[in-house]
Design a protein around this motif. Structure first.
Motif, PDB file in Angstrom:
ATOM      1  N   PHE A  56      41.298  39.528  39.778  1.00 28.55           N
ATOM      2  CA  PHE A  56      40.492  39.326  38.577  1.00 28.55           C
ATOM      3  C   PHE A  56      40.350  40.605  37.758  1.00 28.55           C
ATOM      4  CE2 PHE A  56      38.685  35.560  40.818  1.00 28.55           C
ATOM      5  CZ  PHE A  56      38.944  34.624  39.826  1.00 28.55           C
ATOM      6  N   ASN A  57      40.166  41.744  38.450  1.00 28.55           N
ATOM      7  CA  ASN A  57      39.905  42.981  37.717  1.00 28.55           C
ATOM      8  C   ASN A  57      41.156  43.838  37.534  1.00 28.55           C
ATOM      9  OD1 ASN A  57      40.217  43.692  40.374  1.00 28.55           O
ATOM     10  ND2 ASN A  57      38.511  45.143  40.434  1.00 28.55           N
ATOM     11  N   SER A  58      42.328  43.241  37.713  1.00 22.49           N
ATOM     12  CA  SER A  58      43.575  43.996  37.565  1.00 22.49           C
ATOM     13  C   SER A  58      43.820  44.372  36.106  1.00 22.49           C
ATOM     14  CB  SER A  58      44.762  43.168  38.072  1.00 22.49           C
ATOM     15  OG  SER A  58      44.698  42.972  39.466  1.00 22.49           O
ATOM     16  N   ARG A  59      44.415  45.555  35.944  1.00 25.06           N
ATOM     17  CA  ARG A  59      44.945  45.954  34.639  1.00 25.06           C
ATOM     18  C   ARG A  59      46.390  45.457  34.579  1.00 25.06           C
ATOM     19  NH1 ARG A  59      41.804  50.538  36.344  1.00 25.06           N
ATOM     20  NH2 ARG A  59      43.619  51.260  37.529  1.00 25.06           N
ATOM     21  N   VAL A  60      46.671  44.592  33.622  1.00 24.54           N
ATOM     22  CA  VAL A  60      47.980  43.928  33.574  1.00 24.54           C
ATOM     23  C   VAL A  60      48.681  44.240  32.256  1.00 24.54           C
ATOM     24  CG1 VAL A  60      49.210  41.730  33.710  1.00 24.54           C
ATOM     25  CG2 VAL A  60      47.112  42.063  35.038  1.00 24.54           C
ATOM     26  N   VAL A  61      49.944  44.650  32.348  1.00 26.76           N
ATOM     27  CA  VAL A  61      50.755  44.843  31.157  1.00 26.76           C
ATOM     28  C   VAL A  61      51.782  43.721  31.090  1.00 26.76           C
ATOM     29  CG1 VAL A  61      52.374  46.410  32.351  1.00 26.76           C
ATOM     30  CG2 VAL A  61      52.194  46.446  29.841  1.00 26.76           C
ATOM     31  N   VAL A  62      51.895  43.103  29.922  1.00 24.34           N
ATOM     32  CA  VAL A  62      52.887  42.052  29.673  1.00 24.34           C
ATOM     33  C   VAL A  62      53.836  42.563  28.604  1.00 24.34           C
ATOM     34  CG1 VAL A  62      53.285  39.684  28.874  1.00 24.34           C
ATOM     35  CG2 VAL A  62      51.276  40.206  30.303  1.00 24.34           C
ATOM     36  N   GLN A  63      55.095  42.723  28.977  1.00 20.79           N
ATOM     37  CA  GLN A  63      56.086  43.264  28.046  1.00 20.79           C
ATOM     38  C   GLN A  63      56.930  42.126  27.479  1.00 20.79           C
ATOM     39  OE1 GLN A  63      58.408  47.276  27.994  1.00 20.79           O
ATOM     40  NE2 GLN A  63      59.417  45.955  29.491  1.00 20.79           N
ATOM     41  N   GLY A  64      56.887  41.979  26.158  1.00 27.85           N
ATOM     42  CA  GLY A  64      57.613  40.918  25.475  1.00 27.85           C
ATOM     43  C   GLY A  64      56.671  39.815  25.039  1.00 27.85           C
ATOM     44  N   CYS A  65      56.534  39.618  23.732  1.00 29.79           N
ATOM     45  CA  CYS A  65      55.591  38.621  23.210  1.00 29.79           C
ATOM     46  C   CYS A  65      56.299  37.505  22.453  1.00 29.79           C
ATOM     47  CB  CYS A  65      54.552  39.295  22.310  1.00 29.79           C
ATOM     48  SG  CYS A  65      53.427  40.365  23.216  1.00 29.79           S
ATOM     49  N   GLY A  66      57.424  37.065  23.007  1.00 34.17           N
ATOM     50  CA  GLY A  66      57.984  35.792  22.597  1.00 34.17           C
ATOM     51  C   GLY A  66      57.165  34.686  23.231  1.00 34.17           C
ATOM     52  N   PHE A 116      44.618  51.380  28.780  1.00 33.33           N
ATOM     53  CA  PHE A 116      43.837  51.117  29.989  1.00 33.33           C
ATOM     54  C   PHE A 116      42.880  52.275  30.283  1.00 33.33           C
ATOM     55  CE2 PHE A 116      47.763  48.560  31.140  1.00 33.33           C
ATOM     56  CZ  PHE A 116      47.163  47.324  30.964  1.00 33.33           C
ATOM     57  N   ASP A 117      42.451  52.980  29.237  1.00 34.55           N
ATOM     58  CA  ASP A 117      41.488  54.076  29.364  1.00 34.55           C
ATOM     59  C   ASP A 117      41.948  55.148  30.337  1.00 34.55           C
ATOM     60  OD1 ASP A 117      39.720  52.826  27.555  1.00 34.55           O
ATOM     61  OD2 ASP A 117      38.885  51.593  29.159  1.00 34.55           O
ATOM     62  N   GLY A 118      43.233  55.502  30.227  1.00 37.62           N
ATOM     63  CA  GLY A 118      43.756  56.604  31.030  1.00 37.62           C
ATOM     64  C   GLY A 118      44.354  56.186  32.353  1.00 37.62           C
ATOM     65  N   HIS A 119      44.498  54.891  32.591  1.00 43.94           N
ATOM     66  CA  HIS A 119      45.093  54.393  33.840  1.00 43.94           C
ATOM     67  C   HIS A 119      46.410  53.673  33.554  1.00 43.94           C
ATOM     68  CE1 HIS A 119      41.339  55.149  36.050  1.00 43.94           C
ATOM     69  NE2 HIS A 119      40.716  54.646  34.996  1.00 43.94           N
ATOM     70  N   LEU A 120      47.321  53.724  34.520  1.00 39.49           N
ATOM     71  CA  LEU A 120      48.499  52.882  34.440  1.00 39.49           C
ATOM     72  C   LEU A 120      48.139  51.468  34.897  1.00 39.49           C
ATOM     73  CD1 LEU A 120      51.211  55.336  35.836  1.00 39.49           C
ATOM     74  CD2 LEU A 120      50.919  54.594  33.462  1.00 39.49           C
ATOM     75  N   ALA A 121      49.029  50.537  34.643  1.00 37.93           N
ATOM     76  CA  ALA A 121      48.756  49.140  34.984  1.00 37.93           C
ATOM     77  C   ALA A 121      48.813  48.920  36.492  1.00 37.93           C
ATOM     78  CB  ALA A 121      49.760  48.229  34.291  1.00 37.93           C
ATOM     79  N   ASP A 122      47.991  48.009  36.957  1.00 37.64           N
ATOM     80  CA  ASP A 122      48.084  47.571  38.358  1.00 37.64           C
ATOM     81  C   ASP A 122      49.270  46.635  38.550  1.00 37.64           C
ATOM     82  OD1 ASP A 122      45.553  48.757  39.280  1.00 37.64           O
ATOM     83  OD2 ASP A 122      44.627  47.273  37.943  1.00 37.64           O
ATOM     84  N   PHE A 123      49.540  45.851  37.492  1.00 41.02           N
ATOM     85  CA  PHE A 123      50.603  44.857  37.611  1.00 41.02           C
ATOM     86  C   PHE A 123      51.281  44.689  36.256  1.00 41.02           C
ATOM     87  CE2 PHE A 123      52.944  41.138  38.743  1.00 41.02           C
ATOM     88  CZ  PHE A 123      52.992  41.146  40.135  1.00 41.02           C
TER      89      PHE A 123
END
Length: 401
Positions: A213-223, A282-289
């Motif tokens: 629930f609290n993961s920082r997630v990056v989604v690459q590609g917005c098709g 992410f306020d200075g953090h890399l993504a968790d997923f």
């Protein structure tokens, strides 16, 4: 009682009897209604050339379902076949993101693949055609996906011809999976198949134990695929989502579907600057997923940089051979101990889960229907495929009036 009143009562009774009879016939699967003698099929007869052909309406066998097509989304797979015929299927009736209304049923058809009652008038979608494979079952979620199964819209042409959803009628045959989705509107039904791809991807991601629930997630590609990915994550309660793309209008829509931050790669020179922008989101953090949804080899190489040590990655963008991607196994994968999963199409269980996702997305106000930016009639299917290839819209659909 006056003669006129008696005549009116008799007329009402007769109308009710007629309606009841029609309903009874419909429930038994024998009501034919006004089914025409021929059907129209958009047949891909050459590269970048559909022809709308007229074929005799086939007989409906005891285990078959005749469906009047209401609409079908245009998939990237359709576009690849339209442009290059990588599967060697021409001539072929394409379209696998379709839905429609049952107009005739064989006597042996009683329920859908999830055990729900089926009758004439119900709205349905198909998933796959079984090939006597015991590993593909409704309730084995991750035993095997449907990537090796047959699907309508990617079948060789035969003497039936009504094999794809780019048509006004389709014949669903014995051994097919079919689902009653009468409780979903047309736009939602058109989005079922691509949404199932993301339900499966998120289920694969959850197997890593990293996506929470609290993961920082990056989604690459917005098709369409990346945008639906964001919507699935949002319906799960994940709120810290950064979308990465180069198209500002798509990034803006990503926010409406649940992304909290967006990063345009056009505004950053090189992977180091782009990584810092993702980190800043992410306020200075890399993504968790991370979810990689582009099908672009360079994008695959880049996304490892956006993920923290011990993080996770789901790659789902390469539905066709998009070429080789280059990574440094030590720095990108091993030293960071990234857990990597691939995702390919979906299972039958994922397909059924998708129906609830679409209801949930609508319930929390996500504008899923706005993913369908262009609708074309069947006779303009060549224009629809060209629009898809231009990448100036999102989801393109063929809709029968």
């Amino acid at each position: 009682m006056k003669e006129q009143e008696l005549e009116q009562i008799v007329r009402q009774v007769l109308e009710q009897m007629s309606t009841a009879t029609a309903g009874s016939l419909a429930a038994s699967g024998t009501y034919e209604g006004k089914i025409p003698s021929t059907a129209h099929v958009a047949m891909l007869t050459g590269l970048e050339r559909f022809e709308v052909k007229e074929f005799p309406m086939p007989e409906v066998g005891d285990d078959d379902i005749l469906v009047k097509v209401e609409g079908c989304g245009v998939c990237g797979t359709d576009a690849h076949e339209f442009k290059r015929d990588p599967f060697g299927l021409i001539p072929v009736a394409l379209g696998h993101e379709g839905t429609g209304e049952i107009v005739k049923m064989g006597k042996n058809v009683k329920k859908d693949s999830a055990g729900k009652e089926l009758k004439v008038g119900d709205k349905v979608v198909t998933c796959m055609i079984f090939k006597d494979n015991s590993d593909i079952t409704m309730y084995d979620m991750n035993k095997q996906n449907v990537g090796d199964a047959d699907v309508y819209g990617l079948l060789p042409d035969d003497d039936i011809h009504l094999n794809g959803w780019f048509s006004d009628y389709i014949l669903i045959r014995k051994g097919s999976s079919v689902f009653n989705v009468s409780d979903l509107d047309l736009d939602s039904r058109i989005l079922i198949e691509p949404s199932a791809v993301l339900i499966h991807a998120v289920e694969r991601a959850k197997t890593t134990g990293i996506l929470r629930f609290n993961s920082r997630v990056v989604v690459q590609g917005c098709g369409p695929i990346g945008l639906i990915c964001i919507a699935v994550l949002r319906t799960m309660g994940i709120e810290n989502i950064t979308a990465v793309d180069g198209n500002q209008s798509r990034l803006d829509f990503a926010k409406r579907l649940g992304a909290s931050k967006t990063v345009s790669f056009n505004e950053h020179n090189g992977i180091e600057a782009l990584t810092k922008a993702v980190e800043a989101s992410f306020d200075g953090h890399l993504a968790d997923f991370g979810f990689q949804c582009t099908g672009n080899p360079m994008a695959h190489s880049n996304i490892y940089k956006f993920i923290r040590n011990g993080g996770g990655l789901c790659e789902l963008g390469f539905f066709v051979n998009g070429g080789e991607a280059s990574i440094n196994p030590h720095f990108d994968l091993c030293a960071k101990e990234i857990t990597l999963v691939g995702s390919w199409v979906y299972t039958l269980r994922d397909y059924a889960t998708t129906f609830d996702f679409l209801k949930r997305a609508k319930g929390i106000g996500l504008p899923m229907a706005e993913l369908i930016t262009h609708k074309y009639p069947l006779e303009e299917i060549n224009e629809a495929l060209k629009k898809n290839l231009e990448m100036t819209g999102l989801k393109i659909a063929i809709v029968n009036q």
